[in-house]
Enzyme design. Sequence first.
Site, PDB file in Angstrom:
ATOM      1  N   ASP A 145      36.789 -52.746  -9.810  1.00  0.00           N
ATOM      2  CA  ASP A 145      35.601 -52.446  -9.018  1.00  0.00           C
ATOM      3  C   ASP A 145      35.319 -53.657  -8.134  1.00  0.00           C
ATOM      4  OD1 ASP A 145      33.071 -51.951  -7.991  1.00  0.00           O
ATOM      5  OD2 ASP A 145      32.270 -51.136  -9.859  1.00  0.00           O
ATOM      6  N   HIS A 146      35.489 -53.472  -6.828  1.00  0.00           N
ATOM      7  CA  HIS A 146      35.366 -54.615  -5.919  1.00  0.00           C
ATOM      8  C   HIS A 146      33.925 -55.104  -5.784  1.00  0.00           C
ATOM      9  CE1 HIS A 146      37.305 -57.413  -3.418  1.00  0.00           C
ATOM     10  NE2 HIS A 146      38.220 -56.616  -2.881  1.00  0.00           N
ATOM     11  N   ARG A 147      32.949 -54.351  -6.273  1.00  0.00           N
ATOM     12  CA  ARG A 147      31.578 -54.852  -6.289  1.00  0.00           C
ATOM     13  C   ARG A 147      31.417 -55.962  -7.311  1.00  0.00           C
ATOM     14  NH1 ARG A 147      28.450 -49.418  -7.674  1.00  0.00           N
ATOM     15  NH2 ARG A 147      30.066 -49.540  -9.281  1.00  0.00           N
TER      16      ARG A 147
ATOM     17  N   PRO B 141      33.891 -48.903  -5.426  1.00  0.00           N
ATOM     18  CA  PRO B 141      34.953 -49.204  -4.460  1.00  0.00           C
ATOM     19  C   PRO B 141      36.184 -49.745  -5.172  1.00  0.00           C
ATOM     20  CG  PRO B 141      33.238 -50.883  -4.378  1.00  0.00           C
ATOM     21  CD  PRO B 141      32.754 -49.832  -5.307  1.00  0.00           C
TER      22      PRO B 141
END
Length: 468
Positions: free
Chosen positions: A438-440, A262
């Site tokens: 990467d929003h994770r 994401p």
Amino acid sequence: MTTIKTVTLPDLGEGLTESDLVEWVVAVGDTVELNQVVAEVETAKALVQLPSPYAGVVAELLVEPGVTVPVGTGLLTIAVEEPALADEGAEPAPTAGADAPESTAPAAPERTAVLVGYGPLVEGSSRPRRKSRSADWAAAHAVADDVGLALSGGRIGPKVLPPVRKLAHDLGVDLNKMVGSGKDGMITRDDVLRAVSGVEVSPAARRPDALSAAHRPGLARPMKDAPAPTRPDAAARETRTPIAGVRKQTAAAMVASAFTAPHASTSLTVDVTPTLELLAQLKQDRALDGHRISILTLVAKAVTIAIGRNPSLNAHWDEAAGEIVQYGYVNLGIAAATPRGLLVPSIKDADRLRLPDLADAIGHLTEEARAGTTTPADLAGGTITITNIGVFGVDTGTPILVPGQAAILAMGAIRRQPWEFQDQIALRSVMTVSLSFDHRLVDGAEAARFLADVGGVLARPGTVLAMV
């Protein structure tokens, strides 16, 4: 005795299972030495030169340029002169002068070679279906019928670099009949072009764009009897290029990255006038002579410093293991635009390098990438990447993450524009840095702090002393 050895496509590492044969550097009948380059292959990551594991005479070329072959496929055969092997358990050789019956040692069975240091063959691999051969390709194979004659002749090919040899091959020039004008008799590109035209080549004709697309790296290369490519203003209104090599790998990686991680992005515009002033001082420092320190070098140093304060951006999401891998080192990727496509070699342990060493590493990697000599090892293992889109005059962008990495920083163009400075409006040098993450792995606040740290170093280089 003469034995025929088969040279196969070696395991080039990094999980690569196939390569495209770009060009042959040798021809049937050529004498080759041990470790002499015989072919160039293009993997999904790099252009690789293959050395010969044998010394002998090229007997047969098994694959045409442009064909994709799996690891373990036979590429060519070499006729090698070897001493006769005695039968096991044979009587010792008689002393000088004694009568001895003549005996002939059995021929050694054909063996398949793997280049030293490249790993084992892949079991079950087979030779790919070949394309239709041109007339000169079939004629070349006929030469292999008289390997003994080639061995006795001991002929060594003309002195010529691989790209020039390929150009001569495509234009139908016989290099064996040429005398080179370069150093030590080296045959140059101009020599080949003069041989075709029969006249002196003009400077305009020497430009790369004066040659057809067939001679450019990364594009399909026709055989000698293939029709000449059409000009853009001719009847053909479109050109089709096979999706292969770096372009194929880049496309697959970008699709995988875009649909698995994401993406989020943020940007910051920074007054980098103090950094440019520092850069000017560094270039005048005699102690740094020979080191090409640039704005990219200083940004790279700022990134390594900022990672030390924001380690979450130097991590990997391991989906299979269900773990977050936090790196204790920085392998800094430097995105390089090349004729073969985008390559991202990485500087190993960049956080441990001094500024001059970092500058040298960046220069070395980018030069190798543009020359097409980057190794698969250099293209693997990156933990975070910088892409300099400012060299194209672009101010900002939202780059896609390199698969497996948590962040990528884009440098924009440096522009002189009015800016607030010491409560007044002044003309300053301004640059925008953009971050995709990467929003994770990275929260918005962590990304903002990281970008602020990078911007702080560029706006006030002296603050480094308070950060490290």
